[in-house]
Design a protein around this motif. Sequence first.
Motif, short mmCIF file in Angstrom:
data_model
loop_
_atom_site.label_atom_id
_atom_site.label_comp_id
_atom_site.label_asym_id
_atom_site.label_seq_id
_atom_site.Cartn_x
_atom_site.Cartn_y
_atom_site.Cartn_z
N ASP A 111 29.39 90.52 43.23
CA ASP A 111 28.31 91.44 43.59
C ASP A 111 28.32 92.71 42.74
N ALA A 112 29.50 93.19 42.39
CA ALA A 112 29.60 94.47 41.69
C ALA A 112 29.31 94.36 40.18
N LEU A 113 29.16 93.14 39.67
CA LEU A 113 29.04 92.95 38.23
C LEU A 113 27.56 92.94 37.82
N PRO A 114 27.14 93.87 36.95
CA PRO A 114 25.74 93.86 36.50
C PRO A 114 25.40 92.58 35.75
N SER A 115 24.14 92.20 35.80
CA SER A 115 23.70 90.94 35.20
C SER A 115 24.01 90.88 33.71
N LYS A 116 23.80 91.98 33.00
CA LYS A 116 24.02 91.97 31.54
C LYS A 116 25.51 91.89 31.20
N VAL A 117 26.37 92.26 32.12
CA VAL A 117 27.81 92.10 31.90
C VAL A 117 28.22 90.65 32.16
N ALA A 118 27.59 90.04 33.17
CA ALA A 118 27.93 88.66 33.51
C ALA A 118 27.43 87.66 32.48
N LEU A 119 26.29 87.94 31.84
CA LEU A 119 25.62 86.97 30.98
C LEU A 119 26.50 86.39 29.87
N PRO A 120 27.29 87.18 29.12
CA PRO A 120 28.06 86.60 28.01
C PRO A 120 29.31 85.82 28.43
N VAL A 121 29.65 85.85 29.72
CA VAL A 121 30.93 85.29 30.13
C VAL A 121 31.03 83.77 29.92
N PRO A 122 30.07 82.97 30.38
CA PRO A 122 30.30 81.51 30.34
C PRO A 122 30.54 80.94 28.95
N ILE A 123 29.68 81.23 27.99
CA ILE A 123 29.82 80.58 26.68
C ILE A 123 30.76 81.35 25.75
N SER A 124 30.52 82.64 25.52
CA SER A 124 31.36 83.38 24.57
C SER A 124 32.80 83.49 25.08
N TYR A 125 32.97 83.97 26.30
CA TYR A 125 34.32 84.16 26.84
C TYR A 125 34.94 82.83 27.24
N GLY A 126 34.13 81.90 27.73
CA GLY A 126 34.64 80.58 28.05
C GLY A 126 35.17 79.87 26.81
N THR A 127 34.41 79.95 25.71
CA THR A 127 34.85 79.34 24.45
C THR A 127 36.17 79.95 23.98
N ALA A 128 36.22 81.28 23.96
CA ALA A 128 37.42 81.96 23.47
C ALA A 128 38.64 81.65 24.35
N TYR A 129 38.46 81.71 25.66
CA TYR A 129 39.60 81.47 26.57
C TYR A 129 40.10 80.03 26.44
N CYS A 130 39.20 79.07 26.53
CA CYS A 130 39.63 77.67 26.50
C CYS A 130 40.20 77.29 25.13
N GLY A 131 39.65 77.84 24.07
CA GLY A 131 40.20 77.56 22.75
C GLY A 131 41.60 78.12 22.57
N LEU A 132 41.78 79.37 22.99
CA LEU A 132 43.09 80.00 22.83
C LEU A 132 44.14 79.43 23.79
N VAL A 133 43.75 79.19 25.03
CA VAL A 133 44.71 78.78 26.05
C VAL A 133 44.86 77.26 26.10
N TRP A 134 43.76 76.53 26.18
CA TRP A 134 43.84 75.08 26.32
C TRP A 134 44.26 74.41 25.02
#
Length: 336
Positions: A111-134
């Motif tokens: 609820d506290a996260l603005p829409s424009k902050v949430a928007l980049p999370v799935p693809i940009s941050y998901g790609t970076a996290y899964c690539g680095l960690v997985w």
Amino acid sequence: MKALVCHQFGPVEDVRLESIAAPVSADPHAVTIEVEYASVSHATGLMIAGQYQRRPPLPFVPGTEAVGRVVSCGDAVTRVRPGDRVVAIADWGCFAECVTVPSHTVYAVPDALPSKVALPVPISYGTAYCGLVWRCALRAEDTVLVLGAGAGVGLAAVEIAHQLGATVIACASTETKRAEALRRGAAHAVSPDGLAAKVKELTGGRGADVVLDPVGGDLFAQSLRAAAANARILSIGFASGTIPQAPVNLLLVKNLTLHGFFFGRYIGWTPADERAEHADALQAVMATLFDWAATGKIRPTVSAVYPHAGLSEALHALESRQVVGKVAIKIKETDE
């Protein structure tokens, strides 16, 4: 509803804002979302040109990532309900006032996260996290060289690697991008020229343990020379427009491991459509990333927003390589 429609593969200027029928789906796993913002990436232009890994059936509505509010859900959907704020990854269709997507790639937004902050999370941050960690099994003692460190995935990788305790060397083309990478947790920021020598100097002659490369081109070969013995190289894209050829002799003599990483495999962008298989694991990743965003440990950024009819301008801005973070299209008029 209003949507940007691509009638034939070609230049982005041919995509037009039109009125089309709203999406209807009888799929019990479907979620229909009223879109506030949709992100723009290099892949957007490639898909419109018919040069991406997948070619949608024509005509189609571009856009693969959106933030908004759930309008309706299929009977089998349990993670979200109508009225919930969510971000979603789609095959395409996000540059429209409503989009219907499988629930497997829909993620609840705190609820506290603005829409424009949430928007980049799935693809940009998901790609970076899964690539680095997985794929690279990143360790806190690693030194990570991030290429393209001012753009969406690169900047996300800087923040995630720093959050996981690694030492980050950010490589970016402009002083503005390098300064931003330092603000996001990079220990060092360098320009691409003479990359190997700079990295070796910063690491006492050793080199980087992990290299994240969303750029390709000539920089790929430089990054191999900047890598330490036994390093892991993560190739995730070719923003330079040039697909490099790997000098296998250099991989051999330095004991390097080259990982190709296509995040699309986990979100249904392959012929096998494996999104359901990986849904639980990705939900856990997204929950972690949203928690980090809500607590200020990472700062997902949309630095430029364009009107619904402004896709051409948005893509040109992105391709100018002057944009820090993510670019978005505003679909619904809001106060944000």
